[in-house]
Scaffold this motif. Structure first.
Motif, PDB file in Angstrom:
ATOM      1  N   PHE A  14       0.804  -1.210   0.000  1.00  0.00           N
ATOM      2  CA  PHE A  14       0.000   0.000   0.000  1.00  0.00           C
ATOM      3  C   PHE A  14       0.847   1.276   0.000  1.00  0.00           C
ATOM      4  O   PHE A  14       0.556   2.213  -0.705  1.00  0.00           O
ATOM      5  CB  PHE A  14      -0.930   0.037   1.224  1.00  0.00           C
ATOM      6  N   CYS A  15       1.893   1.296   0.824  1.00  0.00           N
ATOM      7  CA  CYS A  15       2.625   2.557   1.006  1.00  0.00           C
ATOM      8  C   CYS A  15       4.129   2.486   0.732  1.00  0.00           C
ATOM      9  O   CYS A  15       4.800   3.502   0.708  1.00  0.00           O
ATOM     10  CB  CYS A  15       2.387   3.100   2.410  1.00  0.00           C
ATOM     11  N   GLY A  16       4.675   1.287   0.567  1.00  0.00           N
ATOM     12  CA  GLY A  16       6.090   1.147   0.223  1.00  0.00           C
ATOM     13  C   GLY A  16       7.052   1.071   1.400  1.00  0.00           C
ATOM     14  O   GLY A  16       8.244   0.868   1.207  1.00  0.00           O
ATOM     15  N   ARG A  17       6.552   1.213   2.609  1.00  0.00           N
ATOM     16  CA  ARG A  17       7.426   1.075   3.785  1.00  0.00           C
ATOM     17  C   ARG A  17       7.640  -0.403   4.097  1.00  0.00           C
ATOM     18  O   ARG A  17       6.931  -1.263   3.589  1.00  0.00           O
ATOM     19  CB  ARG A  17       6.814   1.786   4.978  1.00  0.00           C
ATOM     20  N   GLU A  18       8.592  -0.690   4.967  1.00  0.00           N
ATOM     21  CA  GLU A  18       8.867  -2.086   5.356  1.00  0.00           C
ATOM     22  C   GLU A  18       7.605  -2.674   6.002  1.00  0.00           C
ATOM     23  O   GLU A  18       7.028  -2.087   6.904  1.00  0.00           O
ATOM     24  CB  GLU A  18      10.046  -2.136   6.319  1.00  0.00           C
ATOM     25  N   GLU A  19       7.202  -3.845   5.523  1.00  0.00           N
ATOM     26  CA  GLU A  19       5.955  -4.434   6.004  1.00  0.00           C
ATOM     27  C   GLU A  19       6.202  -5.495   7.068  1.00  0.00           C
ATOM     28  O   GLU A  19       7.074  -6.339   6.939  1.00  0.00           O
ATOM     29  CB  GLU A  19       5.196  -5.077   4.840  1.00  0.00           C
ATOM     30  N   ASP A  20       5.426  -5.408   8.128  1.00  0.00           N
ATOM     31  CA  ASP A  20       5.277  -6.466   9.115  1.00  0.00           C
ATOM     32  C   ASP A  20       3.842  -6.372   9.602  1.00  0.00           C
ATOM     33  O   ASP A  20       3.079  -5.506   9.169  1.00  0.00           O
ATOM     34  CB  ASP A  20       6.315  -6.362  10.241  1.00  0.00           C
ATOM     35  N   VAL A  21       3.449  -7.260  10.478  1.00  0.00           N
ATOM     36  CA  VAL A  21       2.061  -7.281  10.949  1.00  0.00           C
ATOM     37  C   VAL A  21       1.688  -5.958  11.595  1.00  0.00           C
ATOM     38  O   VAL A  21       0.609  -5.406  11.338  1.00  0.00           O
ATOM     39  CB  VAL A  21       1.845  -8.459  11.934  1.00  0.00           C
ATOM     40  N   GLU A  22       2.580  -5.435  12.414  1.00  0.00           N
ATOM     41  CA  GLU A  22       2.339  -4.159  13.103  1.00  0.00           C
ATOM     42  C   GLU A  22       2.068  -3.041  12.088  1.00  0.00           C
ATOM     43  O   GLU A  22       1.144  -2.250  12.236  1.00  0.00           O
ATOM     44  CB  GLU A  22       3.568  -3.824  13.961  1.00  0.00           C
ATOM     45  N   HIS A  23       2.904  -3.008  11.073  1.00  0.00           N
ATOM     46  CA  HIS A  23       2.743  -1.965  10.062  1.00  0.00           C
ATOM     47  C   HIS A  23       1.429  -2.136   9.305  1.00  0.00           C
ATOM     48  O   HIS A  23       0.653  -1.192   9.166  1.00  0.00           O
ATOM     49  CB  HIS A  23       3.918  -1.975   9.070  1.00  0.00           C
ATOM     50  N   LEU A  24       1.182  -3.348   8.812  1.00  0.00           N
ATOM     51  CA  LEU A  24       0.012  -3.597   7.975  1.00  0.00           C
ATOM     52  C   LEU A  24      -1.293  -3.250   8.681  1.00  0.00           C
ATOM     53  O   LEU A  24      -2.172  -2.624   8.095  1.00  0.00           O
ATOM     54  CB  LEU A  24      -0.013  -5.060   7.521  1.00  0.00           C
ATOM     55  N   PHE A  25      -1.426  -3.623   9.947  1.00  0.00           N
ATOM     56  CA  PHE A  25      -2.700  -3.462  10.638  1.00  0.00           C
ATOM     57  C   PHE A  25      -2.808  -2.223  11.529  1.00  0.00           C
ATOM     58  O   PHE A  25      -3.900  -1.901  11.985  1.00  0.00           O
ATOM     59  CB  PHE A  25      -3.010  -4.711  11.463  1.00  0.00           C
ATOM     60  N   ILE A  26      -1.691  -1.524  11.753  1.00  0.00           N
ATOM     61  CA  ILE A  26      -1.739  -0.349  12.636  1.00  0.00           C
ATOM     62  C   ILE A  26      -1.163   0.913  11.973  1.00  0.00           C
ATOM     63  O   ILE A  26      -1.799   1.956  11.970  1.00  0.00           O
ATOM     64  CB  ILE A  26      -0.980  -0.606  13.961  1.00  0.00           C
ATOM     65  N   HIS A  27       0.050   0.819  11.423  1.00  0.00           N
ATOM     66  CA  HIS A  27       0.781   2.019  11.025  1.00  0.00           C
ATOM     67  C   HIS A  27       0.683   2.406   9.557  1.00  0.00           C
ATOM     68  O   HIS A  27       0.993   3.547   9.206  1.00  0.00           O
ATOM     69  CB  HIS A  27       2.255   1.883  11.417  1.00  0.00           C
ATOM     70  N   CYS A  28       0.286   1.502   8.692  1.00  0.00           N
ATOM     71  CA  CYS A  28       0.156   1.808   7.267  1.00  0.00           C
ATOM     72  C   CYS A  28      -0.927   2.871   7.073  1.00  0.00           C
ATOM     73  O   CYS A  28      -1.898   2.935   7.843  1.00  0.00           O
ATOM     74  CB  CYS A  28      -0.208   0.538   6.494  1.00  0.00           C
ATOM     75  N   SER A  29      -0.776   3.685   6.049  1.00  0.00           N
ATOM     76  CA  SER A  29      -1.763   4.743   5.794  1.00  0.00           C
ATOM     77  C   SER A  29      -3.159   4.166   5.559  1.00  0.00           C
ATOM     78  O   SER A  29      -4.157   4.768   5.977  1.00  0.00           O
ATOM     79  CB  SER A  29      -1.329   5.601   4.604  1.00  0.00           C
ATOM     80  N   VAL A  30      -3.260   2.999   4.933  1.00  0.00           N
ATOM     81  CA  VAL A  30      -4.568   2.365   4.723  1.00  0.00           C
ATOM     82  C   VAL A  30      -5.158   1.946   6.066  1.00  0.00           C
ATOM     83  O   VAL A  30      -6.338   2.185   6.340  1.00  0.00           O
ATOM     84  CB  VAL A  30      -4.450   1.152   3.767  1.00  0.00           C
ATOM     85  N   ALA A  31      -4.343   1.345   6.911  1.00  0.00           N
ATOM     86  CA  ALA A  31      -4.813   0.939   8.238  1.00  0.00           C
ATOM     87  C   ALA A  31      -5.254   2.162   9.051  1.00  0.00           C
ATOM     88  O   ALA A  31      -6.315   2.137   9.683  1.00  0.00           O
ATOM     89  CB  ALA A  31      -3.715   0.180   8.985  1.00  0.00           C
ATOM     90  N   LYS A  32      -4.460   3.215   9.019  1.00  0.00           N
ATOM     91  CA  LYS A  32      -4.812   4.429   9.771  1.00  0.00           C
ATOM     92  C   LYS A  32      -6.136   5.006   9.297  1.00  0.00           C
ATOM     93  O   LYS A  32      -6.966   5.433  10.106  1.00  0.00           O
ATOM     94  CB  LYS A  32      -3.706   5.471   9.637  1.00  0.00           C
ATOM     95  N   MET A  33      -6.363   5.004   7.986  1.00  0.00           N
ATOM     96  CA  MET A  33      -7.616   5.516   7.452  1.00  0.00           C
ATOM     97  C   MET A  33      -8.793   4.668   7.939  1.00  0.00           C
ATOM     98  O   MET A  33      -9.808   5.196   8.391  1.00  0.00           O
ATOM     99  CB  MET A  33      -7.556   5.522   5.913  1.00  0.00           C
ATOM    100  N   LEU A  34      -8.637   3.341   7.903  1.00  0.00           N
ATOM    101  CA  LEU A  34      -9.726   2.469   8.339  1.00  0.00           C
ATOM    102  C   LEU A  34      -9.961   2.562   9.840  1.00  0.00           C
ATOM    103  O   LEU A  34     -11.110   2.523  10.297  1.00  0.00           O
ATOM    104  CB  LEU A  34      -9.462   1.030   7.901  1.00  0.00           C
ATOM    105  N   TRP A  35      -8.898   2.723  10.624  1.00  0.00           N
ATOM    106  CA  TRP A  35      -9.083   2.919  12.067  1.00  0.00           C
ATOM    107  C   TRP A  35      -9.814   4.225  12.342  1.00  0.00           C
ATOM    108  O   TRP A  35     -10.658   4.306  13.239  1.00  0.00           O
ATOM    109  CB  TRP A  35      -7.744   2.878  12.809  1.00  0.00           C
TER     110      TRP A  35
END
Length: 125
Positions: A14-35
């Motif tokens: 989604f955003c090009g940053r290093e992906e891990d579970v924490e990023h995908l579900f909490i810190h990614c811009s898509v996750a932040k928008m959905l939260w």
């Protein structure tokens, strides 16, 4: 997936940053928008800061009835993020309209409502 030997790109689809579970579900811009959508839609005062908090210390703040609804809602949101991520990684299908994930969450919730016990269905109507 990296833990399971994934040889593909380890950057967030989604955003090009290093992906891990924490990023995908909490810190990614898509996750932040959905939260934020969840926060506004359900008048939630704060959102979890870590994935371990989602079904832990963040969730215990809610009363029992609200907690049960939050578990289903959050599960639908996380499942939607995972499915959208996989569609992008494996099928190169990028969603650009922010309404799409919201509609998919609603679709999941609608489909999952048949799994509720009859007594729970009556309470939620």
């Amino acid at each position: 997936l990296k833990k399971r030997g994934w040889q593909g790109d380890t950057k967030c689809s989604f955003c090009g940053r290093e992906e891990d579970v924490e990023h995908l579900f909490i810190h990614c811009s898509v996750a932040k928008m959905l939260w934020m959508v969840m926060k506004c839609s359900f008048n939630i005062h704060d959102v979890p800061e870590k994935t371990n908090d989602i079904f832990g210390k963040w969730l215990i703040k809610f009363e029992k009835n609200d907690k049960n609804l939050m578990i289903v809602g959050i599960s639908a949101m996380l499942w939607t993020m995972w499915k959208l991520r996989n569609r992008l990684v494996f099928d190169n299908h990028r969603v650009t309209d922010p309404c799409v994930p919201v509609n998919l969450i609603i679709k999941n919730l609608h489909e999952w409502c048949v799994l509720q016990k009859n007594q729970e269905k009556i309470k939620s109507t």
